[in-house]
Design a protein around this motif. Sequence first.
Motif, short mmCIF file in Angstrom:
data_model
loop_
_atom_site.label_atom_id
_atom_site.label_comp_id
_atom_site.label_asym_id
_atom_site.label_seq_id
_atom_site.Cartn_x
_atom_site.Cartn_y
_atom_site.Cartn_z
N GLU A 1 -11.63 25.74 6.98
CA GLU A 1 -11.34 25.86 8.36
C GLU A 1 -12.37 25.01 9.46
OE1 GLU A 1 -10.65 29.46 11.44
OE2 GLU A 1 -9.46 29.49 9.84
N VAL A 2 -13.45 25.42 9.01
CA VAL A 2 -14.66 24.99 10.26
C VAL A 2 -15.06 23.59 9.81
CG1 VAL A 2 -15.77 27.34 10.39
CG2 VAL A 2 -16.47 26.04 8.72
N ILE A 3 -15.11 23.08 8.72
CA ILE A 3 -15.31 21.81 8.32
C ILE A 3 -14.16 21.02 8.74
CG2 ILE A 3 -15.86 19.99 6.38
CD1 ILE A 3 -17.27 22.08 5.11
N GLY A 4 -12.83 21.26 8.74
CA GLY A 4 -11.86 20.63 9.14
C GLY A 4 -11.77 20.65 10.55
N ALA A 5 -12.24 21.40 11.42
CA ALA A 5 -12.20 21.54 12.70
C ALA A 5 -13.49 20.18 13.07
CB ALA A 5 -12.83 22.74 13.47
N VAL A 6 -14.64 20.38 12.57
CA VAL A 6 -15.60 19.30 12.62
C VAL A 6 -15.06 17.94 12.45
CG1 VAL A 6 -17.67 18.18 12.04
CG2 VAL A 6 -17.45 20.84 12.54
N HIS B 1 -28.86 26.73 -2.64
CA HIS B 1 -28.32 25.62 -1.80
C HIS B 1 -26.64 25.47 -2.37
CE1 HIS B 1 -28.73 22.19 -4.16
NE2 HIS B 1 -29.52 22.78 -4.84
N ALA B 2 -25.91 24.82 -1.34
CA ALA B 2 -24.67 24.64 -1.96
C ALA B 2 -23.92 23.58 -1.05
CB ALA B 2 -23.86 25.92 -1.68
N TYR B 3 -22.98 23.03 -1.69
CA TYR B 3 -22.17 21.92 -0.92
C TYR B 3 -20.71 22.60 -0.66
CZ TYR B 3 -25.66 18.99 -2.52
OH TYR B 3 -26.98 18.29 -2.68
N ARG B 4 -20.31 22.47 0.54
CA ARG B 4 -19.03 23.41 1.14
C ARG B 4 -18.00 22.39 1.20
NH1 ARG B 4 -19.48 27.56 -1.49
NH2 ARG B 4 -21.31 28.73 -1.06
N GLY B 5 -18.13 21.15 1.56
CA GLY B 5 -17.37 20.26 1.74
C GLY B 5 -17.85 18.88 1.90
N ALA B 6 -17.09 17.68 2.45
CA ALA B 6 -17.35 16.73 2.96
C ALA B 6 -16.45 15.91 3.96
CB ALA B 6 -17.46 15.79 1.48
N LEU B 7 -16.93 15.01 4.74
CA LEU B 7 -16.20 14.46 5.77
C LEU B 7 -16.22 12.75 5.10
CD1 LEU B 7 -18.07 15.67 8.83
CD2 LEU B 7 -15.91 16.44 7.68
N LEU B 8 -14.98 12.20 4.98
CA LEU B 8 -14.75 11.04 4.61
C LEU B 8 -14.29 10.14 6.02
CD1 LEU B 8 -12.51 11.96 1.71
CD2 LEU B 8 -14.70 10.60 1.50
N PHE B 9 -14.87 8.99 5.99
CA PHE B 9 -14.77 8.11 7.19
C PHE B 9 -14.40 6.79 6.43
CE2 PHE B 9 -17.70 11.26 8.61
CZ PHE B 9 -17.49 11.50 9.88
N GLU B 10 -13.35 6.15 7.49
CA GLU B 10 -13.07 4.68 7.10
C GLU B 10 -14.01 3.68 7.69
OE1 GLU B 10 -8.89 4.51 8.07
OE2 GLU B 10 -8.40 6.02 6.50
N VAL B 11 -14.86 3.90 8.36
CA VAL B 11 -15.92 3.02 8.67
C VAL B 11 -17.51 3.27 7.87
CG1 VAL B 11 -15.09 2.91 11.01
CG2 VAL B 11 -16.84 4.66 10.53
#
Length: 225
Positions: free
Chosen positions: A77-82, A128-138
Amino acid sequence: MRIVQNISAALAAYGLIQRGGLVFGDGDVAPDGPAGRPARSVLLVGQAGAAPWPHFQRWREAQPASPDNPLDSWSREVIGAVALVFGARAVSPSDKPYLPFQQWAMRAEGLRPSPLGILMHPEYGLWHAYRGALLFEVELQFGEVRKQSHLCDLCVGKPCLKSCPVSAYSETGFAYEQCLGHVRGPSGGACRTQGCRDRNACPYGTAYRYPDDVQAFHMKSYAGL
C-alpha cells in the motif's frame, strides 16, 4: 539524481529508505514498467532496523480486519502510493513469479550473503530488509556502488553458526524442517518471543537489532502460528 532524493523524502514518511538501484543492461531480463514496456531502472525500497514498525502498527490498528499477511499488505500500500506520485510501478518480493530481489540488491548495494542467507550490510549487519521496489521506464541516475567490506570474512568465531539449539544453520545449508519443528515445539519459546538465536548472535549492526516484539511478529509469521 533529484528524483531519487525526492523519493527518499517520500519514503521517510513511512520509516522506509531507498536501498540503491540499478539501470538494466542489455543482458538483463527486465520486468515491465508502469506502461507495460520493459523497465529501464529499478530502485529498491526497504528498511534499516525497525524504523517502519510504528507506522505499520498504526496502519494495522486502523484496519477493519487483519489481512493474512499484514506487513506485505502495508508495504504494498505505502510503496504503491509512492509509485503513483513518481510514475513508477511498485513490485514486491512476494509477487509471483518471483523477481530477483536478492540479485538486484547485491548489484545495487554491493552486498554479499551471510552464512544465514541474509545479505550482510556493513552498517546494519543483518538487521535490514527489502520491502519492495519501484520500476521506471527511464534511466535514473544512481551513485556509484562502493566496494564494501564483507564483514563475514572478518568474523573469526562465526557465532551465527553456533547459537541455534538445533543447529539449523551450518556451512552446508539451512535445515528448514528442523528449525520449523523447534520453533513450533515446546522448547522453542525463546525463539518465538525473541527471534532467531543465530541471527541475534551476529556481532555486527547491533544498534539496528529489531526489538523483541518485532522479532516475535516475524517468527510467528514464519512458523504459521
